[in-house]
Design a protein around this motif. Structure first.
Motif, short mmCIF file in Angstrom:
data_model
loop_
_atom_site.label_atom_id
_atom_site.label_comp_id
_atom_site.label_asym_id
_atom_site.label_seq_id
_atom_site.Cartn_x
_atom_site.Cartn_y
_atom_site.Cartn_z
N PHE A 133 3.70 0.74 2.96
CA PHE A 133 3.85 -0.40 3.87
C PHE A 133 3.25 -1.65 3.26
N TYR A 134 3.79 -2.78 3.71
CA TYR A 134 3.32 -4.08 3.26
C TYR A 134 2.23 -4.60 4.19
N ALA A 188 0.85 -1.19 0.00
CA ALA A 188 0.00 0.00 0.00
C ALA A 188 0.88 1.25 0.00
N TYR A 189 0.49 2.25 -0.81
CA TYR A 189 1.27 3.48 -0.89
C TYR A 189 0.31 4.68 -0.92
N PRO A 190 0.57 5.66 -0.05
CA PRO A 190 -0.31 6.84 0.02
C PRO A 190 -0.19 7.76 -1.19
N VAL A 191 -1.31 8.11 -1.77
CA VAL A 191 -1.36 9.03 -2.91
C VAL A 191 -0.82 10.40 -2.52
N GLU A 192 -0.86 10.72 -1.24
CA GLU A 192 -0.36 12.01 -0.76
C GLU A 192 1.12 12.22 -1.11
N HIS A 193 1.87 11.14 -1.33
CA HIS A 193 3.29 11.25 -1.65
C HIS A 193 3.56 11.47 -3.15
N TYR A 194 2.56 11.31 -3.97
CA TYR A 194 2.76 11.44 -5.41
C TYR A 194 3.29 12.82 -5.80
N ALA A 195 2.84 13.88 -5.16
CA ALA A 195 3.32 15.24 -5.48
C ALA A 195 4.82 15.34 -5.24
N PHE A 196 5.32 14.71 -4.19
CA PHE A 196 6.76 14.69 -3.90
C PHE A 196 7.53 14.07 -5.06
N TRP A 197 7.07 12.92 -5.53
CA TRP A 197 7.76 12.23 -6.62
C TRP A 197 7.68 13.00 -7.93
N GLU A 198 6.54 13.59 -8.19
CA GLU A 198 6.39 14.39 -9.41
C GLU A 198 7.33 15.58 -9.36
N ALA A 199 7.49 16.21 -8.20
CA ALA A 199 8.41 17.35 -8.05
C ALA A 199 9.86 16.89 -8.23
N GLN A 200 10.21 15.73 -7.68
CA GLN A 200 11.57 15.21 -7.84
C GLN A 200 11.88 14.94 -9.32
N ARG A 201 10.91 14.39 -10.02
CA ARG A 201 11.11 14.10 -11.45
C ARG A 201 11.24 15.39 -12.27
N ARG A 202 10.43 16.40 -11.93
CA ARG A 202 10.55 17.70 -12.63
C ARG A 202 11.93 18.29 -12.42
N ARG A 203 12.40 18.30 -11.16
CA ARG A 203 13.74 18.85 -10.86
C ARG A 203 14.83 18.14 -11.62
N ALA A 204 14.65 16.85 -11.86
CA ALA A 204 15.65 16.05 -12.57
C ALA A 204 15.47 16.10 -14.09
N GLY A 205 14.50 16.90 -14.56
CA GLY A 205 14.27 17.01 -16.00
C GLY A 205 13.60 15.81 -16.61
N MET A 262 -6.41 -7.55 6.51
CA MET A 262 -4.97 -7.50 6.31
C MET A 262 -4.31 -6.87 7.53
N GLU A 263 -3.03 -7.18 7.70
CA GLU A 263 -2.27 -6.68 8.84
C GLU A 263 -0.99 -6.01 8.34
N VAL A 264 -0.69 -4.83 8.87
CA VAL A 264 0.55 -4.13 8.51
C VAL A 264 1.71 -4.97 8.99
N SER A 265 2.59 -5.39 8.06
CA SER A 265 3.67 -6.31 8.41
C SER A 265 5.06 -5.69 8.37
N GLU A 266 5.29 -4.73 7.50
CA GLU A 266 6.59 -4.06 7.44
C GLU A 266 6.54 -2.88 6.49
N VAL A 267 7.56 -2.00 6.64
CA VAL A 267 7.68 -0.88 5.71
C VAL A 267 8.48 -1.35 4.51
N ARG A 268 8.38 -0.62 3.43
CA ARG A 268 9.11 -0.99 2.22
C ARG A 268 10.56 -0.54 2.34
N THR A 269 11.43 -1.40 1.93
CA THR A 269 12.84 -1.06 1.74
C THR A 269 13.07 -1.14 0.23
N PRO A 270 13.13 0.01 -0.44
CA PRO A 270 13.20 0.00 -1.91
C PRO A 270 14.55 -0.50 -2.43
#
Length: 166
Positions: A153-154, A65-82, A120-128
């Protein structure tokens, strides 16, 4: 919490440059949104696959599971990197469930999420791993995910059932 999108993928290809040579890497990170109810079993969503079961999937990492609230962060990182201004599609971080309203700091390991009959039960955070770097087009995406705490989180499936967006 709202499920914004339910995402799955078969094993596909990820191409990354290593030592100036292209190499083929199998991955299940290219998730795409599904419509309608999706069966969730003890090992994950129907129609979803993991390329490397030593590191991904299994009973303790059945659903990511991944929060949509973080998508703006990733979009900004990608813009900064061109890497362009396009919005990321749901599933872009390799998640099965794009969720809204439940952030990492709101959950503890062992917390349970009941969605109808599905439990479902929260089992761990993601390690990318490096595959996130390639997928996002950012050499430091995995490090950014770790440092920001925006890991998602998983979930372990305690009672199989159905899941759908909305």
């Amino acid at each position: 919490m709202v499920i914004v999108s339910v995402n799955t993928a078969p094993v596909g290809s990820l191409f990354g440059a290593q030592a100036a040579a292209q190499r083929h890497v199998a991955t299940g990170i290219h998730k795409a949104a599904r419509t309608g109810p999706v069966v969730v079993g003890r090992l994950g969503l129907d129609g979803d696959a993991q390329a490397d079961r030593r590191l991904h999937g299994g009973p303790n990492k059945a659903v990511y599971a991944y929060p949509v609230e973080h998508y703006a962060f990733w979009e900004a990182q990608r813009r900064r990197a061109g890497k362009g201004d396009a919005a990321l599609d749901y599933g872009a971080l390799g998640e099965n469930l794009t969720i809204e309203g439940l952030l990492e700091h709101d959950v503890w390991l062992g917390d349970r999420l009941a969605l109808g009959r599905l439990l479902m039960e929260v089992s761990e955070v993601r390690t990318p791993c490096f595959k996130l770097n390639v997928k996002m087009g950012l050499a430091n995406a995995a490090r950014l995910m770790d440092q920001s705490g925006a890991t998602g989180f998983y979930l372990k499936v305690l009672q199989p059932g159905l899941v759908n967006a909305g």
